[in-house]
Design an enzyme around this catalytic site. Sequence first.
Site, PDB file in Angstrom:
ATOM      1  N   HIS A  72      -5.634 -12.239  10.438  1.00  0.00           N
ATOM      2  CA  HIS A  72      -5.528 -10.910   9.860  1.00  0.00           C
ATOM      3  C   HIS A  72      -4.864  -9.940  10.839  1.00  0.00           C
ATOM      4  O   HIS A  72      -4.678 -10.248  12.022  1.00  0.00           O
ATOM      5  CB  HIS A  72      -6.909 -10.401   9.465  1.00  0.00           C
ATOM      6  CG  HIS A  72      -7.483 -11.110   8.280  1.00  0.00           C
ATOM      7  ND1 HIS A  72      -8.668 -10.748   7.686  1.00  0.00           N
ATOM      8  CD2 HIS A  72      -7.028 -12.172   7.563  1.00  0.00           C
ATOM      9  CE1 HIS A  72      -8.920 -11.533   6.661  1.00  0.00           C
ATOM     10  NE2 HIS A  72      -7.940 -12.422   6.577  1.00  0.00           N
TER      11      HIS A  72
ATOM     12  N   GLU B 233      -5.863  -7.171  12.291  1.00  0.00           N
ATOM     13  CA  GLU B 233      -6.635  -6.744  13.451  1.00  0.00           C
ATOM     14  C   GLU B 233      -6.635  -7.815  14.539  1.00  0.00           C
ATOM     15  O   GLU B 233      -6.533  -7.509  15.729  1.00  0.00           O
ATOM     16  CB  GLU B 233      -8.087  -6.435  13.031  1.00  0.00           C
ATOM     17  CG  GLU B 233      -8.214  -5.358  11.973  1.00  0.00           C
ATOM     18  CD  GLU B 233      -8.298  -5.906  10.560  1.00  0.00           C
ATOM     19  OE1 GLU B 233      -9.134  -5.423   9.791  1.00  0.00           O
ATOM     20  OE2 GLU B 233      -7.536  -6.837  10.236  1.00  0.00           O
TER      21      GLU B 233
ATOM     22  N   LEU C  69       6.940  -9.438 -24.141  1.00  0.00           N
ATOM     23  CA  LEU C  69       6.865  -8.128 -23.498  1.00  0.00           C
ATOM     24  C   LEU C  69       6.124  -7.130 -24.385  1.00  0.00           C
ATOM     25  O   LEU C  69       5.256  -6.390 -23.920  1.00  0.00           O
ATOM     26  CB  LEU C  69       8.272  -7.620 -23.186  1.00  0.00           C
ATOM     27  CG  LEU C  69       9.009  -8.325 -22.045  1.00  0.00           C
ATOM     28  CD1 LEU C  69      10.508  -8.098 -22.143  1.00  0.00           C
ATOM     29  CD2 LEU C  69       8.486  -7.851 -20.690  1.00  0.00           C
TER      30      LEU C  69
END
Length: 351
Positions: free
Chosen positions: A51, A53, A295
């Site tokens: 990650h 961090e 759509l």
Amino acid sequence: MKSDEHYIARCNELALKGLGSVAPNPLVGCVIVLGEKIISEGFHQKFGEAHAEVNAINNLGKDFDFSNCTLYVNLEPCSHHGKTPPCADLIISKKFKKVAVGCLDPNPLVAGKGIEKIKNAGIEVIENVLEYDCKELNKRFFIFQEKKRPYIILKWAQTADGFISKNNLPKNVEENWISGEESKKLNHQWRAEEQAIMVGTNTVISDDPQLTTRLVEGKNPLRILIDKDLKLNLDYKIFNASAETIVFTTVEKESEKNIKFIAIDFSKNIIPQFLQKLFELNITSVIVEGGAKLLQSFIDTNLWEEARIFVNPNKKFESGIAAPKLNLKTSSDEINTIFIGNDLLFVHRNL
């Protein structure tokens, strides 16, 4: 003096580098600041890997003293064991002076627990820095966690008079093309940024698309095909080895090679069924590229987040297959319009 917002904005810039590579995880960037200087940066680079961090902390080595440092991260540090150990535990072990967080993680496994754990360890925590920007960055992840379905992007190209195709395909298929080369290249970039791309049977029969990212660098998305009665033989390009393909059908059939068959009930509304199955497969975002009926089905059930519409202002078909109708609610839709080459691109948000 640089603000907390300055550093969180940098986290968002870093996080974007993971777009197309980290899903179903969120986009996360991290900076470590000593005084007013950024001394390390990191971002989540690939699903299953470290990650943001962890990358920022590891850049400084295992013996670095973090006691006077502030860690900035755009999304709350995780507090549970997933593919990697909890980032909150790592932050606590490094004895940071302060942690600043852009927004809470909507994942029920985290949802405030990471911040609580860090606070309980005696570390000062600043919350909700640039919260709107941080949530917007991870709009796919938030929709997936909160609505339990993928983030849906509708995409099509239409002529100035509102058609997406001629009724009968001309011998020279280029006569049926609407958007220019710049638009096609951008569309391939979008494919590289999302997890999956969806089309119906008629689109495959008429266009035989590969649904890959040939015009840009980037991974090919998972291809999703709606083929109720398995009309299509495996010679179509959507079944080639360039990417995996999921086929939604009424027929129970074993998977083969890179093709997975999923049976659903076509006597009921099929859109919620697609979305539930894709949620179970951890697909956080899907581009729906056609055809008009598929759509329109997403529009009519109001299960979409963005519509990206290329309009060639210099081309008219005069008749043909009409483009979908959005039935826009002016109070709840954002509209941005830009030129892509000679085409107009309209981007609508279903807020």
